[in-house]
Design a protein around this motif. Structure first.
Motif, PDB file in Angstrom:
ATOM      1  N   MET A 172       0.843  -1.228  -0.086  1.00 34.42           N
ATOM      2  CA  MET A 172       0.002  -0.125  -0.156  1.00 34.42           C
ATOM      3  C   MET A 172       0.793   1.297  -0.044  1.00 34.42           C
ATOM      4  O   MET A 172       0.451   2.244  -0.711  1.00 34.42           O
ATOM      5  N   MET A 173       2.086   1.143   0.742  1.00 33.95           N
ATOM      6  CA  MET A 173       2.711   2.472   0.906  1.00 33.95           C
ATOM      7  C   MET A 173       3.674   2.615  -0.387  1.00 33.95           C
ATOM      8  O   MET A 173       3.790   3.635  -1.209  1.00 33.95           O
ATOM      9  N   ASP A 174       3.901   1.420  -1.212  1.00 31.81           N
ATOM     10  CA  ASP A 174       4.739   1.415  -2.405  1.00 31.81           C
ATOM     11  C   ASP A 174       3.649   2.175  -3.641  1.00 31.81           C
ATOM     12  O   ASP A 174       4.049   3.023  -4.460  1.00 31.81           O
ATOM     13  N   HIS A 175       2.406   1.694  -3.448  1.00 36.92           N
ATOM     14  CA  HIS A 175       1.418   1.994  -4.397  1.00 36.92           C
ATOM     15  C   HIS A 175       1.017   3.639  -4.129  1.00 36.92           C
ATOM     16  O   HIS A 175       1.122   4.463  -4.968  1.00 36.92           O
ATOM     17  N   LEU A 176       1.047   3.993  -2.921  1.00 34.86           N
ATOM     18  CA  LEU A 176       0.892   5.569  -2.608  1.00 34.86           C
ATOM     19  C   LEU A 176       1.997   6.209  -2.937  1.00 34.86           C
ATOM     20  O   LEU A 176       1.823   7.273  -3.724  1.00 34.86           O
ATOM     21  N   SER A 177       3.205   5.916  -2.660  1.00 31.36           N
ATOM     22  CA  SER A 177       4.170   6.695  -3.144  1.00 31.36           C
ATOM     23  C   SER A 177       4.284   6.900  -4.773  1.00 31.36           C
ATOM     24  O   SER A 177       4.826   7.798  -5.460  1.00 31.36           O
ATOM     25  N   SER A 178       3.744   5.672  -5.269  1.00 35.81           N
ATOM     26  CA  SER A 178       4.154   5.606  -6.950  1.00 35.81           C
ATOM     27  C   SER A 178       3.000   6.628  -7.350  1.00 35.81           C
ATOM     28  O   SER A 178       3.165   7.436  -8.606  1.00 35.81           O
ATOM     29  N   THR A 179       1.862   6.637  -6.872  1.00 36.54           N
ATOM     30  CA  THR A 179       0.646   7.811  -7.220  1.00 36.54           C
ATOM     31  C   THR A 179       1.272   9.034  -6.780  1.00 36.54           C
ATOM     32  O   THR A 179       1.113  10.248  -7.877  1.00 36.54           O
ATOM     33  N   VAL A 180       1.811   9.321  -5.809  1.00 37.48           N
ATOM     34  CA  VAL A 180       2.306  10.782  -5.561  1.00 37.48           C
ATOM     35  C   VAL A 180       3.378  11.263  -6.583  1.00 37.48           C
ATOM     36  O   VAL A 180       3.534  12.254  -6.945  1.00 37.48           O
ATOM     37  N   ARG A 181       4.353  10.215  -6.821  1.00 38.09           N
ATOM     38  CA  ARG A 181       5.324  10.588  -7.910  1.00 38.09           C
ATOM     39  C   ARG A 181       4.736  10.817  -9.225  1.00 38.09           C
ATOM     40  O   ARG A 181       5.252  11.679 -10.063  1.00 38.09           O
ATOM     41  N   LEU A 182       3.489  10.208  -9.493  1.00 32.42           N
ATOM     42  CA  LEU A 182       2.809  10.314 -10.780  1.00 32.42           C
ATOM     43  C   LEU A 182       2.351  11.627 -11.095  1.00 32.42           C
ATOM     44  O   LEU A 182       2.402  12.506 -12.022  1.00 32.42           O
ATOM     45  N   ILE A 183       1.609  12.121  -9.740  1.00 27.73           N
ATOM     46  CA  ILE A 183       1.068  13.319  -9.741  1.00 27.73           C
ATOM     47  C   ILE A 183       2.059  14.591  -9.843  1.00 27.73           C
ATOM     48  O   ILE A 183       2.026  15.471 -10.606  1.00 27.73           O
ATOM     49  N   ALA A 184       3.001  14.466  -9.072  1.00 26.56           N
ATOM     50  CA  ALA A 184       4.360  15.503  -9.067  1.00 26.56           C
ATOM     51  C   ALA A 184       4.858  15.372 -10.675  1.00 26.56           C
ATOM     52  O   ALA A 184       5.228  16.483 -10.955  1.00 26.56           O
ATOM     53  N   GLY A 185       5.092  14.218 -11.254  1.00 24.59           N
ATOM     54  CA  GLY A 185       5.443  14.322 -12.504  1.00 24.59           C
ATOM     55  C   GLY A 185       4.669  14.920 -13.605  1.00 24.59           C
ATOM     56  O   GLY A 185       4.973  15.715 -14.459  1.00 24.59           O
ATOM     57  N   LEU A 186       3.384  14.897 -13.384  1.00 20.47           N
ATOM     58  CA  LEU A 186       2.422  15.293 -14.287  1.00 20.47           C
ATOM     59  C   LEU A 186       2.434  16.909 -14.068  1.00 20.47           C
ATOM     60  O   LEU A 186       2.314  17.831 -15.014  1.00 20.47           O
ATOM     61  N   ILE A 187       2.326  17.363 -12.634  1.00 20.16           N
ATOM     62  CA  ILE A 187       2.483  18.834 -12.554  1.00 20.16           C
ATOM     63  C   ILE A 187       3.661  19.671 -13.158  1.00 20.16           C
ATOM     64  O   ILE A 187       3.784  20.539 -13.646  1.00 20.16           O
ATOM     65  N   THR A 188       4.573  18.720 -12.723  1.00 21.79           N
ATOM     66  CA  THR A 188       6.072  19.489 -13.401  1.00 21.79           C
ATOM     67  C   THR A 188       6.007  19.237 -15.184  1.00 21.79           C
ATOM     68  O   THR A 188       6.521  20.606 -15.870  1.00 21.79           O
ATOM     69  N   LEU A 189       5.298  18.382 -15.510  1.00 17.27           N
ATOM     70  CA  LEU A 189       5.069  18.456 -17.165  1.00 17.27           C
ATOM     71  C   LEU A 189       4.409  19.716 -17.577  1.00 17.27           C
ATOM     72  O   LEU A 189       4.485  20.387 -18.420  1.00 17.27           O
ATOM     73  N   CYS A 190       3.371  19.747 -16.978  1.00 18.44           N
ATOM     74  CA  CYS A 190       2.217  20.850 -17.153  1.00 18.44           C
ATOM     75  C   CYS A 190       3.057  22.328 -17.088  1.00 18.44           C
ATOM     76  O   CYS A 190       2.768  23.144 -17.715  1.00 18.44           O
ATOM     77  N   VAL A 191       3.839  22.457 -15.873  1.00 15.08           N
ATOM     78  CA  VAL A 191       4.559  23.755 -15.696  1.00 15.08           C
ATOM     79  C   VAL A 191       5.486  24.067 -16.700  1.00 15.08           C
ATOM     80  O   VAL A 191       5.573  25.169 -17.188  1.00 15.08           O
ATOM     81  N   LEU A 192       6.145  22.893 -17.085  1.00 19.45           N
ATOM     82  CA  LEU A 192       7.177  23.252 -18.145  1.00 19.45           C
ATOM     83  C   LEU A 192       6.574  23.637 -19.547  1.00 19.45           C
ATOM     84  O   LEU A 192       6.897  24.139 -20.319  1.00 19.45           O
TER      85      LEU A 192
END
Length: 113
Positions: A7-27
């Motif tokens: 569960m912790m691994d899945h949660l951290s993967s989701t947070v990384r995915l959201i942070a990556g999408l936000i970074t792509l949007c800003v760029l």
């Protein structure tokens, strides 16, 4: 325990995915703004400058024409508003202009009134 770890691994993967999408949007937004500022803005400014120059040239021409018409009217050339006809029923200066000037009257006749 293994379930908690997954569960912790899945949660951290989701947070990384959201942070990556936000970074792509800003760029992406930064890239669009850079393109707009470097390519589109100079073209728009150039077009605006050309339009402003044309408008100012027309205004200068209109002002010069108005001054010319006023000078012609002061000399008595053009349409005589008092008689409703061209000066002296012909084309030329109003015959009464010199008489008015000698009398000291500051009447400006002609079509430019």
């Amino acid at each position: 325990m293994r379930l908690l770890s997954e569960m912790m691994d899945h949660l951290s993967s989701t947070v990384r995915l959201i942070a990556g999408l936000i970074t792509l949007c800003v760029l992406g937004f930064g890239g669009m703004m850079t393109f707009g500022a470097s390519v589109v803005a100079p073209q728009v400014a150039g077009d605006f400058a050309e339009r402003a120059e044309k408008v100012s040239e027309k205004a200068i021409e209109a002002r010069l024409e108005a001054v010319r018409a006023r000078e012609l009217a002061r000399d008595g050339w053009g349409y005589n508003a008092s008689t409703g006809s061209d000066a002296a029923a012909g084309y030329g200066p109003d015959p009464d202009v010199e008489r008015r000037r000698r009398a000291g009257e500051e009447e400006i006749g002609g079509w430019a009134e």
